[in-house]
Design an enzyme around this catalytic site. Structure first.
Site, PDB file in Angstrom:
ATOM      1  NE  ARG A  72      -2.002  -1.753   3.537  1.00 47.25           N
ATOM      2  CZ  ARG A  72      -2.436  -1.940   4.782  1.00 47.25           C
ATOM      3  NH1 ARG A  72      -3.666  -1.528   5.118  1.00 47.25           N
ATOM      4  NH2 ARG A  72      -1.663  -2.520   5.678  1.00 47.25           N
ATOM      5  CE  LYS A 103       0.672  -2.249   9.550  1.00 46.28           C
ATOM      6  NZ  LYS A 103      -0.475  -2.444  10.475  1.00 46.28           N
ATOM      7  CE1 TYR A 109      -5.656   2.405  10.362  1.00 46.36           C
ATOM      8  CE2 TYR A 109      -4.557   1.944   8.277  1.00 46.36           C
ATOM      9  CZ  TYR A 109      -5.719   2.191   9.003  1.00 46.36           C
ATOM     10  OH  TYR A 109      -6.920   2.233   8.360  1.00 46.36           O
ATOM     11  CG  HIS A 118      -2.022  -0.775  15.242  1.00 45.98           C
ATOM     12  ND1 HIS A 118      -3.354  -0.815  15.561  1.00 45.98           N
ATOM     13  CD2 HIS A 118      -1.956  -0.743  13.879  1.00 45.98           C
ATOM     14  CE1 HIS A 118      -4.080  -0.831  14.443  1.00 45.98           C
ATOM     15  NE2 HIS A 118      -3.253  -0.772  13.416  1.00 45.98           N
ATOM     16  CD  GLU A 168      -3.702   3.164  15.462  1.00 43.41           C
ATOM     17  OE1 GLU A 168      -2.760   3.067  16.278  1.00 43.41           O
ATOM     18  OE2 GLU A 168      -3.549   3.500  14.269  1.00 43.41           O
ATOM     19  CG  ASP A 184      -2.261  -4.488  13.005  1.00 38.43           C
ATOM     20  OD1 ASP A 184      -1.054  -4.687  12.841  1.00 38.43           O
ATOM     21  OD2 ASP A 184      -3.062  -4.361  12.065  1.00 38.43           O
TER      22      ASP A 184
END
Length: 368
Positions: free
Chosen positions: A15, A75, A94, A96, A118, A270
């Site tokens: 991505r 990511k 993201y 996490h 998130e 995740d």
């Protein structure tokens, strides 16, 4: 503002933070976009596609990180990327962090402002930037679960939909939210025997009304989870506590009591995973077996369908990225409390209370 798009370097992550159409929108507003060469190749977008949208092509990631004021990724930054970030830069991706203390420490040391997709919220309390990837992961979970049940994959040789005269496979979905709801839709479409477990009675009622007698709904207790999981062919973990580590809903003892050849797919990996036996895996080596049960715990599931995932993610993130670029991060978050909820790190401090509590860094937390 100068916006930087590095190529993703996580294992089999294809991505990219912005598609050409999103770049065009930003450039038309007077911003500069610098993208690492071949960053969009994994979604079928060439450097020329980005040039035509108005982007400048950088020869390497180091150039992007050195020159970008707003770094847009998909990511979480790997440790080598964290070392290239610094004070005065804003990262949106993201993160996490609750399940990744090493990354949290690296971002704190860098002094960067880090916004997590998130934990950005909406007025109804939902998580609009997590939802697109939850939809993808939920739909994928049934696909990969069906594959895991094949004999060649270590599974018991069960076809989820069954055939006339043979019972369908039993699918248990832990969590009826966005990811679980999409998993449910796919499992019902395959004509599997589906049970969804959640502690939100209103949500269970909505699912029961939609699917009728094609599914079973159960209120989440330790006993109902144990009984359903032990009897299942495929269990999909789709639970979420925003910003926090996922609760461990299935113990090692329960996994050991499952039928050999059954499968677990942990969408929550995740955030640390919701099965006690889960550990992060990659697309290069996605599964492992514990007590005869196949585990699929890939931390970037949507990366396998990178084109669909990137366009879906951009549809949700672009308004927030435009706001950050147009107004600057400080003003954008002051004007939009939902964007401010995404702030996880700035000036060497954890800024999200739940993340800080999970990491044991409450003394460093100051909620923006």
């Amino acid at each position: 503002m100068r916006i930087g798009l590095p190529r993703e370097i996580k294992n089999h992550e294809y991505r990219v933070g912005l598609v050409p159409a999103s770049v065009r929108e930003l450039v038309s507003r007077g911003h500069e976009v610098l993208i690492e060469t071949q960053a969009g190749a994994g979604i079928g977008c060439s450097d020329e596609d980005y040039r035509q949208a108005g982007a400048h092509i950088a020869p390497d990631a180091a150039t992007v990180f050195a020159e970008g004021q707003l770094i847009v990724k998909v990511k979480e930054p790997q440790l080598s990327e964290c070392q290239q970030l610094g004070a005065g830069q804003t990262l949106i991706t993201y993160l996490h962090l609750a399940a990744d203390p090493e990354q949290a420490k690296a971002l704190l040391a860098a002094g960067v402002t880090a916004i997590a997709y998130e934990t950005v919220t909406a007025s109804d309390g939902s998580l609009p930037l997590l939802a697109p990837m939850s939809e993808v992961a939920g739909r994928m979970s049934v696909q990969v679960g069906a594959y895991c049940l094949q004999k060649a994959s270590g599974g018991g040789g069960v076809l989820l939909g069954g055939v006339p005269g043979v019972a369908p496979g039993k699918v248990v979905i832990l969590g009826g939210g966005v990811a679980g709801g999409n998993a449910l839709e796919m499992a019902v479409g395959l004509q599997a025997d589906v049970t969804v477990i959640d502690k939100n009675l209103k949500r269970l009622g909505q699912l029961a009304e939609r699917y009728g007698n094609r599914i079973r709904t159960l209120y989440s207790t330790q006993e109902t989870i144990e009984q359903a999981v032990i009897d299942a062919d495929l269990v999909i973990g789709a639970v979420l506590v925003p910003g926090a580590a996922a609760p461990k809903l299935v113990s090692r003892e329960i996994v050991a009591a499952m039928r050999p050849g059954s499968a677990l797919v942990d969408i929550a990996i995740d955030q640390g995973g919701c099965f006690a036996t889960s550990r992060p895996t990659t697309h290069a080596d996605p599964t492992f077996v514990v007590d005869g049960v196949v585990h699929y715990c890939v931390t970037n599931m949507p990366g396998a369908v990178a084109r669909t995932s990137t366009f879906a993610l951009n549809n949700a993130t672009l308004p927030f990225i435009i706001a950050l670029a147009d107004l600057g991060p400080t003003t954008a978050m002051q004007r939009n409390p939902h964007l401010a909820a995404g702030l996880n790190v700035s000036a060497g401090r954890i800024r999200h209370a739940t993340v800080a509590q999970t990491l044991g860094l409450e003394n460093l937390s100051h909620v923006a």
